[in-house]
Write an enzyme that holds these catalytic residues in place. Structure first.
Site, PDB file in Angstrom:
ATOM      1  N   GLN A 173      -3.687  -0.059  -6.551  1.00 33.82           N
ATOM      2  CA  GLN A 173      -3.328  -0.490  -7.907  1.00 33.82           C
ATOM      3  C   GLN A 173      -2.876   0.708  -8.735  1.00 33.82           C
ATOM      4  O   GLN A 173      -1.879   0.624  -9.454  1.00 33.82           O
ATOM      5  CB  GLN A 173      -4.524  -1.173  -8.576  1.00 33.82           C
ATOM      6  CG  GLN A 173      -4.846  -2.519  -7.933  1.00 33.82           C
ATOM      7  CD  GLN A 173      -6.051  -3.197  -8.542  1.00 33.82           C
ATOM      8  OE1 GLN A 173      -6.720  -2.656  -9.412  1.00 33.82           O
ATOM      9  NE2 GLN A 173      -6.348  -4.397  -8.062  1.00 33.82           N
TER      10      GLN A 173
ATOM     11  N   ASP B 212     -11.335  -5.085   0.521  1.00 33.38           N
ATOM     12  CA  ASP B 212     -11.677  -6.428   0.039  1.00 33.38           C
ATOM     13  C   ASP B 212     -12.470  -7.238   1.068  1.00 33.38           C
ATOM     14  O   ASP B 212     -12.866  -8.373   0.794  1.00 33.38           O
ATOM     15  CB  ASP B 212     -10.395  -7.192  -0.334  1.00 33.38           C
ATOM     16  CG  ASP B 212      -9.757  -6.630  -1.599  1.00 33.38           C
ATOM     17  OD1 ASP B 212     -10.467  -5.941  -2.364  1.00 33.38           O
ATOM     18  OD2 ASP B 212      -8.561  -6.868  -1.815  1.00 33.38           O
TER      19      ASP B 212
ATOM     20  N   LYS C 280      -2.219 -12.304  -2.039  1.00 34.16           N
ATOM     21  CA  LYS C 280      -2.335 -12.041  -3.484  1.00 34.16           C
ATOM     22  C   LYS C 280      -1.544 -10.795  -3.905  1.00 34.16           C
ATOM     23  O   LYS C 280      -0.803 -10.815  -4.887  1.00 34.16           O
ATOM     24  CB  LYS C 280      -3.822 -11.865  -3.820  1.00 34.16           C
ATOM     25  CG  LYS C 280      -4.108 -11.510  -5.253  1.00 34.16           C
ATOM     26  CD  LYS C 280      -5.597 -11.318  -5.513  1.00 34.16           C
ATOM     27  CE  LYS C 280      -6.074  -9.966  -5.045  1.00 34.16           C
ATOM     28  NZ  LYS C 280      -7.311  -9.491  -5.676  1.00 34.16           N
TER      29      LYS C 280
ATOM     30  N   ARG D   7       3.156  -8.551  -6.731  1.00 29.64           N
ATOM     31  CA  ARG D   7       4.261  -7.577  -6.698  1.00 29.64           C
ATOM     32  C   ARG D   7       5.618  -8.277  -6.748  1.00 29.64           C
ATOM     33  O   ARG D   7       6.547  -7.813  -7.417  1.00 29.64           O
ATOM     34  CB  ARG D   7       4.156  -6.712  -5.442  1.00 29.64           C
ATOM     35  CG  ARG D   7       3.058  -5.635  -5.588  1.00 29.64           C
ATOM     36  CD  ARG D   7       2.623  -5.131  -4.245  1.00 29.64           C
ATOM     37  NE  ARG D   7       1.683  -4.020  -4.303  1.00 29.64           N
ATOM     38  CZ  ARG D   7       0.373  -4.135  -4.596  1.00 29.64           C
ATOM     39  NH1 ARG D   7      -0.146  -5.321  -4.892  1.00 29.64           N
ATOM     40  NH2 ARG D   7      -0.412  -3.072  -4.607  1.00 29.64           N
TER      41      ARG D   7
ATOM     42  N   ARG E 281     -15.029 -13.387  -4.017  1.00 28.74           N
ATOM     43  CA  ARG E 281     -15.369 -12.996  -2.644  1.00 28.74           C
ATOM     44  C   ARG E 281     -16.873 -13.128  -2.374  1.00 28.74           C
ATOM     45  O   ARG E 281     -17.286 -13.363  -1.254  1.00 28.74           O
ATOM     46  CB  ARG E 281     -14.867 -11.584  -2.349  1.00 28.74           C
ATOM     47  CG  ARG E 281     -13.344 -11.504  -2.459  1.00 28.74           C
ATOM     48  CD  ARG E 281     -12.772 -10.273  -1.798  1.00 28.74           C
ATOM     49  NE  ARG E 281     -11.465  -9.974  -2.345  1.00 28.74           N
ATOM     50  CZ  ARG E 281     -10.327 -10.614  -2.035  1.00 28.74           C
ATOM     51  NH1 ARG E 281     -10.337 -11.594  -1.157  1.00 28.74           N
ATOM     52  NH2 ARG E 281      -9.187 -10.278  -2.606  1.00 28.74           N
TER      53      ARG E 281
ATOM     54  N   LYS F 249     -15.377  -3.463  -8.312  1.00 26.89           N
ATOM     55  CA  LYS F 249     -14.519  -4.636  -8.118  1.00 26.89           C
ATOM     56  C   LYS F 249     -14.897  -5.735  -9.117  1.00 26.89           C
ATOM     57  O   LYS F 249     -15.565  -5.462 -10.102  1.00 26.89           O
ATOM     58  CB  LYS F 249     -14.652  -5.127  -6.668  1.00 26.89           C
ATOM     59  CG  LYS F 249     -14.153  -4.117  -5.656  1.00 26.89           C
ATOM     60  CD  LYS F 249     -12.658  -3.955  -5.761  1.00 26.89           C
ATOM     61  CE  LYS F 249     -12.150  -2.816  -4.906  1.00 26.89           C
ATOM     62  NZ  LYS F 249     -10.757  -2.504  -5.163  1.00 26.89           N
TER      63      LYS F 249
ATOM     64  N   SER G 145      -6.575   3.994  -4.196  1.00 26.57           N
ATOM     65  CA  SER G 145      -6.370   2.750  -4.945  1.00 26.57           C
ATOM     66  C   SER G 145      -4.881   2.411  -4.991  1.00 26.57           C
ATOM     67  O   SER G 145      -4.080   3.121  -5.593  1.00 26.57           O
ATOM     68  CB  SER G 145      -6.900   2.893  -6.374  1.00 26.57           C
ATOM     69  OG  SER G 145      -6.319   1.880  -7.179  1.00 26.57           O
TER      70      SER G 145
HETATM   71  C1  S3P Z   1      -5.038  -4.411  -4.604  1.00 27.32           C
HETATM   72  C2  S3P Z   1      -5.680  -3.220  -4.388  1.00 27.32           C
HETATM   73  C3  S3P Z   1      -7.139  -3.103  -4.211  1.00 27.32           C
HETATM   74  C4  S3P Z   1      -7.769  -4.453  -3.897  1.00 27.32           C
HETATM   75  C5  S3P Z   1      -7.256  -5.555  -4.767  1.00 27.32           C
HETATM   76  C6  S3P Z   1      -5.749  -5.702  -4.615  1.00 27.32           C
HETATM   77  C7  S3P Z   1      -3.564  -4.416  -4.806  1.00 27.32           C
HETATM   78  O1  S3P Z   1      -7.715  -2.597  -5.410  1.00 27.32           O
HETATM   79  O2  S3P Z   1      -9.166  -4.364  -4.000  1.00 27.32           O
HETATM   80  O3  S3P Z   1      -7.877  -6.793  -4.440  1.00 27.32           O
HETATM   81  O4  S3P Z   1      -2.933  -5.480  -4.707  1.00 27.32           O
HETATM   82  O5  S3P Z   1      -3.019  -3.329  -5.052  1.00 27.32           O
HETATM   83  P1  S3P Z   1      -7.798  -1.011  -5.726  1.00 27.32           P
HETATM   84  O6  S3P Z   1      -6.443  -0.504  -5.911  1.00 27.32           O
HETATM   85  O7  S3P Z   1      -8.614  -0.937  -6.999  1.00 27.32           O
HETATM   86  O8  S3P Z   1      -8.517  -0.418  -4.564  1.00 27.32           O
END
Ligand code: S3P
Length: 440
Positions: free
Chosen positions: A171, A321, A23, A28, A398, A348, A169
């Protein structure tokens, strides 16, 4: 509402499977592909709801994307090559990754643009990216400056920032990196360790990004406004999806599974490190490089005994995750397992730590939990002989998949609601269970 009823355990199996594409890498490759010049060819993109939201969002921004023979073609118009119009509304659905990363790319929008999401995404925190993106020069209007729906207005005059990412994080880190792509000068990020797919893809594309690895943090420097050419990419299998089948195999009798072509980037294998410490003995075979990322086939066998773990907190971000399925394994281990500093889990798609505590209790597992920790009193003889209802879990994919795996390994009669929820990340989940012999 569709629900699923599971009344019997899975029989022994010996199979080779592939799980859906990763994913994080899928989102990305779509977002970064949209900023390249030319036509990107992406293979093995999953048809999951999060990816479909990403594709439709990018199309709204004027990016042509089409599929031919299962290959995704992205027609990039270069950096900030979106076709901005007035009153665009982008629906990110359930995907925090898409919404947060996209906002990084929207810091130059000349018109106000609105981002909305489903009920679960609308509860999640966006202040964590609004703060750094405002420093670049973008302006936001959001409920309490915190949650979706939100509006963003970009700036023509972005300025580079120094950002301290302290949550672990990926993200937040990636949203800032993507904003830096459009910003003149050098943006510097000190980031607590988290998955590093954005950095690896940009390096693979030869963009000016430098990463200095320290013990707990990475120092990232990125110089913006460098155009880059389109690229081809093959998305490997998702470790987070593989995790469900790995634990299913470990907890089933006399079973064996090989999962082909899975991304084993060191920042994604916290789960494997944790379960191997518990006695799982999962192996990576046929390791190879895939566009700057490491991939391998995963081999796993059933095991009879698992040890409890005092889970090292430095593995939290790299297994973030996978904790639900790790908790399931801990409930069958001998001894008491400790998991600490997991407050992020409650942020989450659902408050996962809270819900996991409730579900484990329903299963008859003794636990003690606080707002950021859980102590699981494992029982190697754990079997379930009663009816269990799993409902009101915010359609968290999940939670759904973990509950299915628990039902298939531990017995009892389970009714699990919102049976479509797995489609947000892992649309082949039920089909693969069919392949390894379970008929619903
Ligand atoms: C992800 C980062 C994680 C993860 C999410 C995917 C990503 O989140 O839990 O399923 O692709 O950067 P966080 O950045 O909030 O930890």
């Amino acid at each position: 509402m569709v629900k699923i009823v599971i009344k019997k355990r899975i029989s022994q199996f010996n199979k080779v499977i592939s799980v859906d594409g990763d994913k994080s890498l899928s989102i990305r490759s779509l977002l970064i592909g949209s900023q390249s010049f030319g036509v990107c060819k992406i293979k093995n993109l999953p048809q999951s709801e999060d990816i479909l939201s990403t594709i439709s969002g990018l199309k709204k921004l004027g990016i042509k994307i089409l599929f031919k023979n299962k290959i995704c073609f992205i027609y990039g118009n270069g950096l900030n090559g979106f076709n901005y119009k007035k009153n665009i509304v982008i629906n990110a659905g359930n995907s925090g990754t898409f919404a947060r990363l996209l906002l990084g790319l929207l810091t130059k929008t000349p018109y106000i643009l609105k981002i909305i999401g489903d009920k679960s995404l609308s509860r999640r925190d966006f202040k964590r990216i609004i703060d750094p993106l405002e420093q670049f020069g973008a302006t936001f209007i959001a409920n309490n400056k915190k949650t979706l729906p939100l509006k963003i207005l970009g700036s023509e005059y972005l300025k580079p920032i120094n950002f301290f990412e302290k949550r672990g994080s990926a993200q937040c880190k990636s949203s800032v990196i993507l904003a830096a792509l459009n910003t003149p000068g050098k943006t510097t990020i000190v980031a607590k360790k988290s998955r590093n797919h954005t950095e690896l893809l940009l390096k693979h594309l030869k963009l000016p990004i430098k990463v200095l690895k320290k013990k707990k943090y990475d120092l990232i420097e990125i110089t913006g406004q460098k155009q880059f050419k389109s690229f081809d990419y093959v998305i490997p299998g998702d470790m987070s999806s593989s995790a469900f089948f790995i634990v299913l195999t470990l907890l089933s009798k006399n079973s064996k599974l090989k999962i082909k072509n899975v991304n084993i980037n060191p920042s994604r294998v916290g789960f494997i490190k944790i379960i191997n410490k518990m006695g799982a003995k999962v192996k990576f075979k046929n390791k190879r490089n895939n566009f700057g990322e490491e991939i391998a086939d995963i081999c796993v066998f059933s095991r009879k005994n698992f040890k409890a773990i005092n889970c090292p907190v430095e593995l939290n971000s790299n297994a973030i995750d996978e904790f639900l399925i790790i908790f399931l394994l801990a409930s069958k281990a001998s001894g008491i397992s400790y998991f600490n500093k997991l407050g992020e889990l409650n942020k989450k798609e659902s408050p996962r730590l809270k819900l996991a505590s409730m579900i484990l209790k329903k299963m008859g597992v003794k636990i003690e939990s606080s707002k950021d920790s859980i102590k699981i009193f494992g029982n190697p003889n754990l079997k379930i002989n009663k009816k269990i209802l799993i409902s009101n879990f915010h359609k968290d994919h999940r939670i759904f998949m973990t509950s299915v795996i628990a039902a298939l390994c531990l017995g009892g009669e389970w009714t699990i609601e919102d049976a479509e929820s797995y489609k947000s990340s892992f649309p082949s989940f039920i089909r693969i269970l069919g392949k390894i012999g379970y008929k619903f």
